[in-house]
Motif scaffolding. Structure first.
Motif, PDB file in Angstrom:
ATOM      1  N   ASN A  23       1.084  -1.155   0.436  1.00 16.88           N
ATOM      2  CA  ASN A  23       0.336  -0.491  -0.490  1.00 16.88           C
ATOM      3  C   ASN A  23       1.064   1.297  -0.069  1.00 16.88           C
ATOM      4  OD1 ASN A  23      -2.523  -1.666  -0.148  1.00 16.88           O
ATOM      5  ND2 ASN A  23      -1.917  -1.965   2.084  1.00 16.88           N
ATOM      6  N   PHE A  24       2.162   1.164  -0.913  1.00 14.73           N
ATOM      7  CA  PHE A  24       2.668   2.576  -0.645  1.00 14.73           C
ATOM      8  C   PHE A  24       2.454   3.088  -1.490  1.00 14.73           C
ATOM      9  CE2 PHE A  24       5.676   0.582   1.793  1.00 14.73           C
ATOM     10  CZ  PHE A  24       6.722   1.564   1.803  1.00 14.73           C
ATOM     11  N   PHE A  25       2.532   4.935  -1.671  1.00 16.32           N
ATOM     12  CA  PHE A  25       1.415   5.334  -2.945  1.00 16.32           C
ATOM     13  C   PHE A  25       2.486   7.218  -2.410  1.00 16.32           C
ATOM     14  CE2 PHE A  25       0.518   6.019   2.095  1.00 16.32           C
ATOM     15  CZ  PHE A  25       1.031   7.575   2.041  1.00 16.32           C
ATOM     16  N   ILE A  26       2.707   7.805  -4.325  1.00 12.17           N
ATOM     17  CA  ILE A  26       3.264   9.207  -4.334  1.00 12.17           C
ATOM     18  C   ILE A  26       2.179  10.156  -3.570  1.00 12.17           C
ATOM     19  CG2 ILE A  26       3.561  10.488  -6.192  1.00 12.17           C
ATOM     20  CD1 ILE A  26       5.435   8.738  -5.766  1.00 12.17           C
ATOM     21  N   PHE A  27       2.763  10.414  -2.883  1.00 15.48           N
ATOM     22  CA  PHE A  27       1.490  12.040  -2.750  1.00 15.48           C
ATOM     23  C   PHE A  27       2.130  13.488  -3.272  1.00 15.48           C
ATOM     24  CE2 PHE A  27       4.511  11.395   1.384  1.00 15.48           C
ATOM     25  CZ  PHE A  27       4.737  12.642   1.002  1.00 15.48           C
ATOM     26  N   GLN A  28       1.318  13.911  -3.738  1.00 12.15           N
ATOM     27  CA  GLN A  28       1.730  15.211  -4.154  1.00 12.15           C
ATOM     28  C   GLN A  28       1.009  15.587  -3.338  1.00 12.15           C
ATOM     29  OE1 GLN A  28       0.773  15.754  -8.518  1.00 12.15           O
ATOM     30  NE2 GLN A  28       2.628  14.895  -9.439  1.00 12.15           N
ATOM     31  N   MET A  29       1.843  16.465  -2.440  1.00  9.03           N
ATOM     32  CA  MET A  29       1.236  17.913  -1.826  1.00  9.03           C
ATOM     33  C   MET A  29       1.336  19.397  -1.958  1.00  9.03           C
ATOM     34  SD  MET A  29       2.066  18.391   2.448  1.00  9.03           S
ATOM     35  CE  MET A  29       1.300  16.036   2.733  1.00  9.03           C
ATOM     36  N   GLN A  30       0.626  20.315  -2.048  1.00 10.99           N
ATOM     37  CA  GLN A  30       1.059  21.642  -2.476  1.00 10.99           C
ATOM     38  C   GLN A  30       0.569  22.248  -1.356  1.00 10.99           C
ATOM     39  OE1 GLN A  30      -2.748  23.115  -4.040  1.00 10.99           O
ATOM     40  NE2 GLN A  30      -1.227  24.534  -5.778  1.00 10.99           N
ATOM     41  N   ILE A  31       1.321  22.923  -1.356  1.00  6.90           N
ATOM     42  CA  ILE A  31       1.863  23.512   0.120  1.00  6.90           C
ATOM     43  C   ILE A  31       2.036  25.295  -0.425  1.00  6.90           C
ATOM     44  CG2 ILE A  31       3.328  24.656   2.038  1.00  6.90           C
ATOM     45  CD1 ILE A  31       4.207  21.199   1.521  1.00  6.90           C
ATOM     46  N   ALA A  32       1.556  26.435   0.487  1.00  6.32           N
ATOM     47  CA  ALA A  32       1.918  27.476   0.458  1.00  6.32           C
ATOM     48  C   ALA A  32       1.424  28.288   2.153  1.00  6.32           C
ATOM     49  CB  ALA A  32       0.081  28.303  -0.263  1.00  6.32           C
ATOM     50  N   ARG A  33       1.655  29.407   1.854  1.00  7.29           N
ATOM     51  CA  ARG A  33       2.048  30.680   2.551  1.00  7.29           C
ATOM     52  C   ARG A  33       0.735  31.205   3.164  1.00  7.29           C
ATOM     53  NH1 ARG A  33       7.403  33.645   3.872  1.00  7.29           N
ATOM     54  NH2 ARG A  33       6.238  34.156   5.711  1.00  7.29           N
ATOM     55  N   SER A  34      -0.040  31.954   2.275  1.00 12.10           N
ATOM     56  CA  SER A  34      -1.036  32.229   1.837  1.00 12.10           C
ATOM     57  C   SER A  34      -2.450  31.213   1.004  1.00 12.10           C
ATOM     58  CB  SER A  34      -1.180  34.163   1.232  1.00 12.10           C
ATOM     59  OG  SER A  34      -2.714  34.078   1.179  1.00 12.10           O
ATOM     60  N   ASN A  35      -3.692  31.784   1.696  1.00 11.03           N
ATOM     61  CA  ASN A  35      -5.047  30.834   1.278  1.00 11.03           C
ATOM     62  C   ASN A  35      -5.281  31.299   0.250  1.00 11.03           C
ATOM     63  OD1 ASN A  35      -5.745  28.548   3.171  1.00 11.03           O
ATOM     64  ND2 ASN A  35      -6.722  30.744   4.552  1.00 11.03           N
ATOM     65  N   ALA A  36      -4.974  32.623  -0.137  1.00 12.61           N
ATOM     66  CA  ALA A  36      -5.407  33.399  -1.604  1.00 12.61           C
ATOM     67  C   ALA A  36      -4.081  33.211  -2.376  1.00 12.61           C
ATOM     68  CB  ALA A  36      -4.979  35.063  -1.435  1.00 12.61           C
ATOM     69  N   ALA A  37      -3.382  32.533  -2.545  1.00 10.94           N
ATOM     70  CA  ALA A  37      -2.136  31.672  -3.501  1.00 10.94           C
ATOM     71  C   ALA A  37      -2.382  30.742  -4.329  1.00 10.94           C
ATOM     72  CB  ALA A  37      -0.820  31.468  -2.564  1.00 10.94           C
ATOM     73  N   VAL A  38      -3.673  29.941  -4.107  1.00  8.56           N
ATOM     74  CA  VAL A  38      -4.575  28.852  -5.017  1.00  8.56           C
ATOM     75  C   VAL A  38      -5.894  29.170  -5.288  1.00  8.56           C
ATOM     76  CG1 VAL A  38      -4.432  26.545  -5.163  1.00  8.56           C
ATOM     77  CG2 VAL A  38      -2.049  27.380  -4.170  1.00  8.56           C
ATOM     78  N   PRO A  39      -5.855  28.444  -6.515  1.00  9.36           N
ATOM     79  CA  PRO A  39      -7.915  29.526  -6.257  1.00  9.36           C
ATOM     80  C   PRO A  39      -8.731  28.192  -5.498  1.00  9.36           C
ATOM     81  CG  PRO A  39      -6.622  29.097  -8.406  1.00  9.36           C
ATOM     82  CD  PRO A  39      -5.289  28.416  -8.197  1.00  9.36           C
ATOM     83  N   ASP A  40      -9.631  28.244  -5.706  1.00  8.45           N
ATOM     84  CA  ASP A  40     -10.700  27.158  -4.305  1.00  8.45           C
ATOM     85  C   ASP A  40     -11.068  26.098  -4.919  1.00  8.45           C
ATOM     86  OD1 ASP A  40     -10.264  29.482  -1.889  1.00  8.45           O
ATOM     87  OD2 ASP A  40     -12.197  30.311  -2.874  1.00  8.45           O
ATOM     88  N   ASN A  41     -11.274  25.875  -6.118  1.00  4.78           N
ATOM     89  CA  ASN A  41     -11.582  24.593  -7.024  1.00  4.78           C
ATOM     90  C   ASN A  41     -10.272  24.375  -7.297  1.00  4.78           C
ATOM     91  OD1 ASN A  41     -11.125  25.818  -9.648  1.00  4.78           O
ATOM     92  ND2 ASN A  41     -12.481  27.198  -8.807  1.00  4.78           N
ATOM     93  N   ARG A  42     -10.156  23.108  -8.061  1.00  2.18           N
ATOM     94  CA  ARG A  42      -9.132  22.162  -8.750  1.00  2.18           C
ATOM     95  C   ARG A  42      -9.055  21.939 -10.010  1.00  2.18           C
ATOM     96  NH1 ARG A  42      -7.726  17.207  -8.340  1.00  2.18           N
ATOM     97  NH2 ARG A  42      -5.849  17.487  -7.250  1.00  2.18           N
TER      98      ARG A  42
END
Length: 418
Positions: free
Chosen positions: A374-393
């Protein structure tokens, strides 16, 4: 006469079909006869004794030494068969005390201030560039490919991986990007060409640095993509708009997660975005696989997501998205192993037959971790501000479509010089 190992195999292998030729010439079949038969032969009694006392380490070692010989199926089939059958109650006293000793040693090492990052990286990544040329794609991507759709070739899936990561970074022309663990330069060059950004890539591998600089020069990117031999822990620079790290976090180690993300917070602008791509496992491990630790990746550690998140939060960073990719690396590893073995003679010419079997075992055991553990790859998107990334994908797919157009026009990659 029934040996200790024969008794252990009889207890473990309940399903499937394992045919073993012991050192004394006896041939014994284990399991219920279902599925593909895996047949193996032990060269001598010492091999049997070692496997009984410490199978976690000695399975790989005896195969590497040519003392455990696979006569039907392959080494992946064997490790997958054993893993799919083994239960906790199958452990012998010897396996238990060796496991306890390894846990104690791992905890002691984690408390020591000595860090051998440079040496550990060199152990693996400073191997001959010709070795990696045998099985990687044209861009030398030594991390999980992205098979979306599943029908993609290895080269196509590695392009899709870069495209997927670039989309999540929300790149804009002129931005400054830091790549922590820049490999042979493929990701940095892709981001620079696809989005018009400036990339600073750092690595601890002298061999990777040499190759990546040569590739950037050859593509005319030396002014926009810079590679340096640099430890992230001591890096001093003005904050970056974007940070990306692919396949490097597995070398950080649990004791350094806090330091890693504090450094990310220091090097990331207030409106910046980071994308972390790493192997993950479903729960914290007490100890590393001893074969992989000793022969392949000394000092490495595969995190669980639960171990990573507290360090992100304590650094004052925000997790904006986590994507789990459970099957893509199994497919990547299988293709790597097939391509590697198809050029076995060339690999033996670079090193020797023992080295080739060691790498075959490493690739097979790694694939088994994704298919059976059950190993996997994770892609974690990280920011310092909530406004840096849109609210939807939705932006991810939209940007991937635009990048696909760039990929169709991109000048083909030249063969790597080494």
């Amino acid at each position: 006469m029934t040996s200790k190992l024969e008794g252990l195999l009889k207890r473990i292998v309940r399903s499937g079909s394992l045919e073993v030729t012991f050192a004394d010439g006896r041939r014994v079949t284990f399991g219920d006869g279902s599925g593909q038969t895996v047949a193996l032969r032990f060269a001598d009694q010492r091999t049997e004794d070692e496997l009984f006392t410490d199978p976690q380490l000695k399975l790989g070692e005896t195969y590497m030494d040519g003392r455990l010989v696979i006569e039907a199926g392959d080494i992946y089939d064997l490790v997958a068969l054993i893993k799919s059958n083994t239960l906790a109650e199958d452990l012998t006293f010897g396996m238990i005390w060796r496991g306890v000793a390894r846990v104690a040693l791992a905890r002691l090492r984690s408390l020591l201030p000595v860090n051998h990052n440079r040496r550990n990286v060199a152990h693996h990544y400073d191997l001959s560039a010709g070795l990696f040329d045998l099985f990687l794609d044209a861009d030398w991507q030594y991390s999980c490919a992205y098979f979306q759709p599943e029908s993609l070739s290895l080269d196509e899936a590695q392009v899709a991986k870069k495209r997927h990561i670039a989309a999540k970074l929300l790149l804009e022309e002129g931005q400054r990007v830091l790549e922590i663990g820049s490999g042979w330069g493929g990701m940095g060059m892709y981001l620079a060409e696809a989005a018009g950004v400036e990339v600073s890539g750092i690595t601890l591998s002298s061999e990777q640095l040499r190759v990546s600089r040569g590739r950037a020069d050859k593509r005319g990117l030396a002014g926009r993509v810079r590679f340096d031999l640099q430890d992230y822990r001591t890096m001093k620079a003005a904050p970056f708009d974007r940070i990306v790290s692919v396949g490097m976090f597995e070398h950080v180690g649990r004791a350094s997660y806090g330091l890693f993300f504090r450094k990310v917070a220091e090097l990331l602008k207030e409106d910046g975005v980071m994308l972390l791509h790493s192997i993950g496992q479903p729960f914290p491990a007490r100890v590393n696989n001893p074969f992989i630790e000793h022969y392949i990746f000394p000092g490495g550690y595969i995190p669980s997501v639960a171990e990573v998140l507290p360090a992100v939060e304590k650094a004052g960073l925000l997790v904006r998205d986590i994507e789990i990719l459970p099957h893509h690396y199994a497919r990547t590893l299988r293709l790597w192993r097939q391509r590697f073995l198809a050029r076995r003679e060339e690999a033996e010419a670079l090193y020797d037959a023992r080295f080739v079997r060691m790498w075959e075992f490493y690739l097979a055991a790694s694939e088994m971790a994704f298919t059976h553990e059950n190993f996997f790859i994770f892609q974690m998107q990280i920011a310092r501000s909530n406004a840096a990334v849109p609210d939807n994908r939705d932006y991810i797919a939209e940007r991937e479509r635009l990048l696909a157009g760039f990929d169709a026009r991109r000048v083909p990659l030249e063969k790597v010089e080494f």
